[in-house]
Enzyme design. Structure first.
Site, PDB file in Angstrom:
ATOM      1  N   ARG A 125       1.040  -1.282   0.058  1.00  0.00           N
ATOM      2  CA  ARG A 125      -0.184  -0.013  -0.041  1.00  0.00           C
ATOM      3  C   ARG A 125       1.018   1.040  -0.080  1.00  0.00           C
ATOM      4  NH1 ARG A 125      -2.361  -3.606   3.331  1.00  0.00           N
ATOM      5  NH2 ARG A 125      -3.667  -4.682   2.173  1.00  0.00           N
ATOM      6  N   GLY A 185      -1.148 -11.073   8.470  1.00  0.00           N
ATOM      7  CA  GLY A 185      -1.115 -12.513   8.643  1.00  0.00           C
ATOM      8  C   GLY A 185      -1.926 -13.009   9.320  1.00  0.00           C
ATOM      9  N   GLY A 186      -2.959 -12.234   9.744  1.00  0.00           N
ATOM     10  CA  GLY A 186      -4.426 -12.716  10.555  1.00  0.00           C
ATOM     11  C   GLY A 186      -4.951 -13.968  10.022  1.00  0.00           C
ATOM     12  N   GLU A 187      -4.870 -14.140   8.660  1.00  0.00           N
ATOM     13  CA  GLU A 187      -5.359 -15.651   8.284  1.00  0.00           C
ATOM     14  C   GLU A 187      -4.609 -16.813   8.444  1.00  0.00           C
ATOM     15  OE1 GLU A 187      -6.271 -12.725   6.723  1.00  0.00           O
ATOM     16  OE2 GLU A 187      -8.035 -13.004   7.835  1.00  0.00           O
ATOM     17  N   ASP A 296     -14.676 -11.533  11.110  1.00  0.00           N
ATOM     18  CA  ASP A 296     -13.370 -11.085  10.622  1.00  0.00           C
ATOM     19  C   ASP A 296     -13.839  -9.618  10.381  1.00  0.00           C
ATOM     20  OD1 ASP A 296     -11.232 -10.487   8.943  1.00  0.00           O
ATOM     21  OD2 ASP A 296     -11.895 -11.550   7.331  1.00  0.00           O
ATOM     22  N   ASP A 298     -12.080  -6.880  11.199  1.00  0.00           N
ATOM     23  CA  ASP A 298     -11.016  -6.160  11.733  1.00  0.00           C
ATOM     24  C   ASP A 298     -10.937  -4.528  12.004  1.00  0.00           C
ATOM     25  OD1 ASP A 298      -8.605  -7.720   9.512  1.00  0.00           O
ATOM     26  OD2 ASP A 298     -10.633  -7.368   9.190  1.00  0.00           O
ATOM     27  N   ARG A 323     -15.532  -1.359   9.988  1.00  0.00           N
ATOM     28  CA  ARG A 323     -16.041  -2.960   9.142  1.00  0.00           C
ATOM     29  C   ARG A 323     -17.313  -3.529   9.577  1.00  0.00           C
ATOM     30  NH1 ARG A 323     -11.434  -7.152   7.013  1.00  0.00           N
ATOM     31  NH2 ARG A 323     -12.905  -8.431   6.187  1.00  0.00           N
ATOM     32  N   TRP A 458     -13.683  -0.749  -3.574  1.00  0.00           N
ATOM     33  CA  TRP A 458     -12.515  -1.056  -2.684  1.00  0.00           C
ATOM     34  C   TRP A 458     -11.377   0.108  -3.009  1.00  0.00           C
ATOM     35  CZ3 TRP A 458     -11.509  -5.041   0.349  1.00  0.00           C
ATOM     36  CH2 TRP A 458     -12.408  -6.462  -0.002  1.00  0.00           C
TER      37      TRP A 458
END
Lengths: 527, 168
Positions: A125, A185-187, A296, A298, A323, A458
């Site tokens: 980003r 890396g939350g997944e 999910d 976040d 979210r 997005w």
């Protein structure tokens, strides 16, 4: 004497060309540049430039296009300093372009290992700048410092083990003499953190663990060993309150995402706003939007810092459209909850209690058969930036009207592999939902206007002192609307989906707007 | 997590392909007979194979490479079960009041792209359209009443329509 003078002149020019922490602090005073991710520490994505205004915006034309040799999604937000634009090209490359013509000065190519664990594309980003250095995080979890003049590597440090699912996609934020860096890396069952590094060497100065370990405050919101792979990524650039010396940042989802059975408790500091002392990384306050999240949702949004009257007295506030579908106002000195109101359809909470804690409706947690609720897995908004405009005093954001089927499944944690606890149905095939740009009155959370979109955007929004809002769609159109009314002023089809945030700067004294669309950077200016 | 990136039509294609991998059933009919039926039962009026036939349905030149036997059978017996966006049907009227009908090829906030019912590619501005409606039903008639043996033969024929050189 003459020689001495020439030397002095050279030194002065070099100094001017350098980004100092002082310049970053007063970014609003030099709108010709766009020096941090959000354009300023307050997270407004707002520019005082007004050459492009509601009267002439319909005449905007493409100025130049930079095409990237990449097949990855481009989510970069450009940085522009003294005529040079620095953009990342995914996965983790950087180019320096002439902001006037788009012609390239240099390119840094990051060599990456074969297998990279990222949930949602090898993206980046943006960069951060300080002095003569450009900083970039990489998808194999390194932080790299480049020479702003040549792109040569000055140092390259590993900040985490990519093989265990850690990656960097966030644009770093320079605060005083530190580089603030988040992790993704939350997944993958990481244990998240927010770090500060030394710009000269890449040495780590402090780390705040977003999953508190034994002995750390908040550890009692976890049971057993779940904290070791509790998630809590920090992949969207936060904001900085210089008066309080506080870094305010959002924390991501707990792991596994959709099965909370292995992690009973509130799971701090997941889905929270955290406020850290910039010098020490010590927590001053936190606010958890979603205790024990299983959807999910976040808190990876840019915190918007505003000073405004609140119930009769001037207060330091944070605006946060989350979210989970609620817009929040928090007190920035204490983290105290002041207001919460839905800004999009939500069917999971009856409301928020006096402390801002959601009052959950029954049967909203994922089940093996699946439950259908608003907002969907990608939220009512997500990582793309909101904008605050001090002239209209409105908060702007891209939103989704969408629901998902949330399913629960079993999951074993193995390092470096996905740890999500099911695969939800993100879009209902017969009803994929739609999107909109919305303007909210932050004093009440009421909607002032909306600009409806056929698909779910997005792309972040940008507003200016010309009272123009710029936004983009997944359909590939970049558009300008009147920030007061939402009425369309201009649009340009760019031919590729827009999943990035726009910026604005000046080149040769004229205002330019830039956005990544498809695999290109597009710039627009008046003829 | 920040998102997965596919258009709805692309997702449909991927799902259909994955299903075809999961169900590697060999068709029991006779492909040569199926080819004859394809012509005599009117399929070719809507579908094209190797450049021959109509355009009112998907091109089937390589359909066997990416679709399961079950999918091929269901496409004939229950066409409405699984219609992808490219074959949704738009009915509208233009600014002049004249009807505009066709397959929905693409759509965004401002425009719609059609393959109209007389075979033209048309791109129209949405604000200029009246009575704009999209039906997600198939234009294909159901062939559920065909004798079982004929269906088997058609499936065998469709399954044999593959890219030369085997599975890639």
């Amino acid at each position: 004497m003459l020689r001495c003078f020439v030397l002095l002149m050279a030194a002065a020019a070099a100094l001017l060309a350098q980004v100092t922490s002082d310049r970053l602090l007063r970014a609003d005073r030099e709108p010709a540049n766009w020096m941090t991710y959000s354009g300023g520490y307050n997270g407004w994505r707002y520019s005082t430039l007004d050459q492009i205004n509601r009267g002439n915006a319909p005449q905007l034309k493409v100025k130049w296009v930079h095409q990237m040799p990449t097949t990855h999604m481009v989510e970069t937000s450009p940085i522009v300093v003294d005529g040079i634009m620095y953009v990342t090209e995914p996965p983790s490359n950087v180019v320096a372009l002439d902001a006037e013509t788009g012609r390239q000065f240099w390119r840094y190519r990051c060599e990456l290992p074969g297998r990279i664990n990222v949930c949602c594309g090898q993206v980046n980003r943006g960069v951060a700048v300080l002095g003569n250095r450009v900083f970039v995080g990489t998808v194999d979890a390194h932080l790299v410092a480049l020479d702003a003049k040549t792109g040569a590597v000055l140092w390259d440090v590993e900040v985490a083990n990519y093989a265990h699912g850690y990656s960097v996609t966030v644009a770093p934020l320079v605060v005083k003499d530190k580089i603030i860096l988040g992790i993704a890396g939350g997944e993958y069952g990481i244990r998240g953190w927010l770090d500060a590094y030394e710009p000269a060497t890449g040495k780590r100065i402090w780390r705040f663990n977003t999953v508190p370990g034994p002995g750390e405050a908040g550890h009692d919101t976890w049971k057993g060993d779940a904290w070791k792979q509790g998630g809590g990524s920090t992949w969207v650039t936060g904001s900085y309150d210089a008066a309080q010396n506080l870094i305010i940042w959002g924390v991501g989802n707990p792991s596994p995402d959709w099965n909370g059975d292995v992690r009973p408790g509130d799971n701090l500091y997941k889905d929270s706003a955290i406020a850290l002392d910039a010098d020490t990384g010590k927590l001053k306050w936190h606010f958890q939007f979603v205790p024990h999240d299983v959807h999910d949702w976040d808190a990876v949004q840019v915190p918007v810092l505003v000073e405004a009257p609140w119930q009769g007295r001037e207060r330091k506030l944070v605006y946060w459209a989350h979210r989970n579908g609620f817009f929040y106002v928090l007190d920035r000195e204490t983290g105290k909850f002041l207001l919460g109101k839905p800004f999009a359809t939500q069917t999971w909470a009856k409301g928020l209690d006096a402390n801002g804690r959601p009052i959950r409706l029954p049967n909203i947690d994922p089940t093996p058969e699946g439950v259908t609720i608003f907002p969907g897995v990608q939220g009512a908004t997500n990582w793309y930036s909101p904008s605050y405009n001090p002239l209209t005093k409105l908060l702007y954001l891209s939103t989704w009207e969408n629901r998902s089927i949330y399913r629960k499944g079993d999951q074993e944690h193995t390092p470096g592999n996905r740890y999500i606890g099911s695969v939800p149905l993100i879009d209902l095939p017969d009803d994929p939902g739609h999107g909109a740009i919305r303007a909210l009155n932050p004093a009440t959370g009421e909607r002032v206007w909306e600009y409806k979109l056929h698909t779910k955007p997005w792309a972040g929004v940008l507003t200016t002192a010309g009272k123009v809002l710029f936004g983009g769609s997944d359909e590939g159109t970049y558009f300008a609307v009147d920030a007061e009314t939402g009425k369309e002023l201009w649009r340009q089809y760019c031919g590729g989906i827009i999943r990035a945030n726009g910026v604005t700067y000046q080149s040769k004294g004229k205002q330019v707007v830039a956005i990544a669309a498809g695999n290109s950077i597009f710039t627009f200016a008046l003829p | 997590m920040p998102g997965l990136f596919y258009s709805p039509d692309r997702v449909w294609q991927v799902v259909a392909y994955l299903r075809s991998l999961a169900q590697r059933e060999t068709p029991k009919g006779d492909a040569a007979h199926g080819a004859a039926l394809f012509a005599s039962r009117g399929c070719a009026g809507c579908h094209r194979v190797a450049g021959q036939g109509g355009r009112s349905g998907p091109d089937l030149t390589q359909i066997g490479s990416s679709r399961s036997v079950r999918h091929l059978r269901e496409a004939m017996t229950n066409p409405d079960a699984d219609v992808r966006q490219r074959y949704w049907v738009v009915t509208a009227r233009g600014e002049d009041g004249r009807p505009v009908n066709g397959f929905l090829m693409n759509e965004d906030t401002y425009t719609v792209q059609l393959f109209d019912d007389v075979g033209n590619l048309r791109s129209l501005s949405k604000p200029g359209l009246r009575d704009y409606a999209v039906a997600k039903k198939s234009k294909m008639p159901s062939f559920a009443k065909l004798p079982a043996a004929e269906l088997d033969n058609l499936v065998a024929y469709l399954g044999s329509l593959r890219r030369p050189g085997g599975v890639r």
